[in-house]
Scaffold this active site. Structure first.
Site, PDB file in Angstrom:
ATOM      1  N   HIS A  77      25.166 -35.356  -6.837  1.00 15.56           N
ATOM      2  CA  HIS A  77      24.533 -35.908  -8.034  1.00 15.56           C
ATOM      3  C   HIS A  77      24.586 -34.818  -9.107  1.00 15.56           C
ATOM      4  CE1 HIS A  77      21.146 -37.259 -10.546  1.00 15.56           C
ATOM      5  NE2 HIS A  77      21.201 -38.428  -9.934  1.00 15.56           N
ATOM      6  N   ASP A 115      19.580 -31.145  -0.804  1.00 10.69           N
ATOM      7  CA  ASP A 115      19.016 -32.170  -1.683  1.00 10.69           C
ATOM      8  C   ASP A 115      18.765 -33.401  -0.808  1.00 10.69           C
ATOM      9  OD1 ASP A 115      18.615 -34.327  -3.322  1.00 10.69           O
ATOM     10  OD2 ASP A 115      20.433 -34.066  -4.512  1.00 10.69           O
ATOM     11  N   GLN A 170      17.810 -38.602  -1.195  1.00 13.27           N
ATOM     12  CA  GLN A 170      18.203 -39.901  -0.624  1.00 13.27           C
ATOM     13  C   GLN A 170      18.046 -39.906   0.896  1.00 13.27           C
ATOM     14  OE1 GLN A 170      18.935 -42.512  -2.433  1.00 13.27           O
ATOM     15  NE2 GLN A 170      19.237 -41.572  -4.435  1.00 13.27           N
ATOM     16  N   LYS A 213      11.398 -41.953  -5.040  1.00 13.27           N
ATOM     17  CA  LYS A 213      12.406 -42.636  -4.231  1.00 13.27           C
ATOM     18  C   LYS A 213      11.887 -42.907  -2.825  1.00 13.27           C
ATOM     19  CE  LYS A 213      16.251 -40.377  -6.657  1.00 13.27           C
ATOM     20  NZ  LYS A 213      16.797 -41.402  -7.544  1.00 13.27           N
ATOM     21  N   CYS A 273      25.412 -40.989 -11.847  1.00  8.02           N
ATOM     22  CA  CYS A 273      25.214 -39.558 -12.101  1.00  8.02           C
ATOM     23  C   CYS A 273      26.117 -38.723 -11.200  1.00  8.02           C
ATOM     24  CB  CYS A 273      23.759 -39.145 -11.912  1.00  8.02           C
ATOM     25  SG  CYS A 273      22.670 -39.873 -13.115  1.00  8.02           S
TER      26      CYS A 273
END
Lengths: 141, 415
Positions: free
Chosen positions: B132, B209, B212, B235, B373
């Site tokens: 991203h 990261d 997700q 999220k 993104c």
């Protein structure tokens, strides 16, 4: 036909269509019917900023009339672009510069389009007006 | 729910789960909302909304500074969530949990602060080609400032990372590896255990990261032995404006503060300021207190359902979604990773994703269209963007069927 007559014609066409899916079908149809722009004209300086899809606008000025051709890689956008071209192309710069564009609001496009698409449409309109204003100012000199 | 007795059975009754989300009862354009844009943000359950509402009604006060009753109460609630996050991630220590405004802010914090401490001209930072923008641009900015370079792990045609290339990049010039756990654009689940192990063999720290990932699968930072891990509240059924940076104490202690201000200082004179200890060193200014409370409620919600149960349910739903999509003529997947979580990216024929998304929208179906993104990634696939459907624990097979019918209609209309 004057710019306003064309706008009124579009408004009545859309009034005949029932629900919004039908209106979309019509916009898509217009997109399919708009001739594709010559690939050589699809340059970065003809790209309109502010669209999720790409839109190219080409202006041609001859015999006192400003003519627009446009294209997009997305079909719905191309249909919308076709509507703007139909309304504004083939008039004098003065007429285009002074035109009040009301059909977008009247047919409810602004409320129904996704905000990015509506912004793209407005950017395109602004760019068309800019060409006309620049030419109209030149003609006055 | 509150007493935590409704463990796995909750997902057996999906209608009951959906009742907990007020927005899922709504209609758009007169059609029942079908929400498949969970990768962008998930909807919020009542207990999150109510926790924040109650906080403002009954507790609102600034934290860590008041002598009065409410400030103490707010501070307790605020710090209780830190403990909750620590447990959620199985972090060794509470002060390894830093509140940020989101994943982006957390990555920027590490890029800036770690960069100042550890990165010298000529050094390298490794990221991957399926990141991203939030896990690209902060590293670019830092590299430019420090005279360092980025090395990009290439992608295999199916959307998995080229692990052989990655291994070949690891040398003593590399100061940090930053990759996502799950790709927001493709759904690829990266082999982060392997990525971390290989980096550690070369004594290189790793940032994951997990924006997700944490809503889809159990994440245990000690088991992973990860050095930094970041995610966002919104999220994972929590509010926007709150995220988490987990960092190992040894790094966080050594790194300089990112922002200066109140709350992060020990003593201030005009000549010299000394900084607070962890975690406050990295939490300048009044934090997003209500959002922290909301994040705590979101973790409670996830734990009341059970992250393992969520994972099983969503894995099955995703498999159903992929099979159903295959029935659509001309549909092609963008990225077919070996292991997938959360999202599916695809295109239909030559139709522009924006057109497909807009026709779905008019049918009450929310998906994401565009480059997600991840522009560099879209360029590799040579597509203007994709249509992305992303699932949450409240999505159903019936909704998948609605999506598939909607896509067929879009394909018909765009002809």
């Amino acid at each position: 036909m004057t710019i306003n007559e064309i706008q009124d014609e579009i408004i009545s066409e859309f009034e005949m269509l029932g629900e919004w899916m039908d209106k979309y079908e019509y916009i898509i149809q217009l997109g399919k019917e708009l001739p594709s722009m010559d690939e050589s004209l699809k340059t970065d300086d003809r790209l309109i900023k502010g669209c999720q899809s790409r839109v190219w606008l080409h202006a041609d000025y001859s015999d006192g009339l400003l003519k627009f051709t446009a294209d997009s890689d997305a079909l719905i956008t191309k249909g919308l672009v076709a509507l703007l071209v139909r309304v504004l192309s083939g008039h004098t710069p003065q007429q285009i510069a002074e035109a009040e564009i009301y059909f977008i609001e009247k047919i409810g496009l602004q409320n129904h389009l996704s905000p990015t698409r509506a912004n793209g449409l407005l950017s395109m309109l602004k760019q068309m007006k800019l060409y006309a204003v620049a030419l109209a100012a030149q003609n006055k000199l | 729910m509150e007493n935590g007795t409704a463990h796995t059975p909750l997902l057996k009754n999906i209608a009951q789960v959906r009742q907990l989300f007020p927005i899922l009862q709504s209609s758009v354009y007169g059609k029942p909302l079908v929400y498949f844009d969970n990768g962008a943000t998930t909807q919020k359950p009542l207990q999150v909304i109510e926790a924040m509402d109650t906080y403002y009604r009954e507790t609102n006060s600034n934290v860590h500074r008041g002598v009065h009753y409410l400030s103490g109460k707010a501070t307790d609630a605020f710090e209780a969530v830190r403990k909750k996050v620590q447990r959620f991630l199985n972090a060794a220590q509470e002060h390894e949990i830093i509140y940020t405004s989101g994943t982006t802010a957390a990555i920027n914090l590490v890029a800036s602060s770690f960069g100042k401490k550890y990165v010298l001209p000529g050094d390298n930072i490794i990221i991957s080609s399926i990141e991203h923008h939030a896990n690209i641009v902060p590293w670019q900015m830092m590299a430019e400032e420090r005279g360092a370079s980025l090395k990009i792990i290439p992608m295999l045609p199916n959307g998995d990372l080229d692990m052989a290339a990655y291994e070949s990049y690891l040398d003593d010039k590399v100061k940090l590896v930053a990759v996502n756990y799950v790709s927001n654009a493709l759904g690829t689940v990266n082999p982060i255990e392997k990525i971390i192990e290989l980096a550690h063999r070369n004594e290189i720290p790793v940032l994951i990261d997990a924006a997700q990932a944490v809503q889809h699968m159990p994440v245990d930072v000690q088991q992973l032995d990860v050095d930094f891990l970041v995610f966002s509240g919104h999220k994972m059924y929590g509010p926007t404006g709150i995220g988490v940076l987990y960092g190992k104490e040894k790094y966080l202690d050594a790194m300089p503060p990112f922002m200066g201000g109140g709350e992060m200082i020990q003593t201030v004179t005009f000549e010299k300021t000394t900084y607070q200890k962890l975690p406050f060193k990295f939490e300048a200014g009044t934090p997003a207190i209500a959002e922290v409370i909301g994040l705590g409620a979101a973790i409670d919600f996830i734990e009341s359902v059970g992250i393992e149960a969520i994972n099983r349910y969503e894995t099955e739903l995703l498999a159903y979604l992929i099979e159903a999509l295959k029935s659509i003529p001309g549909l092609r997947f963008v990225g077919e990773p070996e292991k997938r979580a959360g999202v599916v990216s695809f295109l239909i024929g030559q139709h522009h994703p924006f057109d497909v998304g807009e026709i779905l929208d008019k049918q009450g179906i929310a998906v994401r269209t565009g480059h997600h993104c991840a522009e560099p990634l879209m360029r590799i696939f040579n597509v203007p963007g994709t249509v992305r459907a992303s699932v949450a624990l409240y999505n159903t097979k019936e909704e998948v069927d609605v999506l598939v019918r909607g896509l067929r209609r879009a394909a018909d209309m765009l002809g």
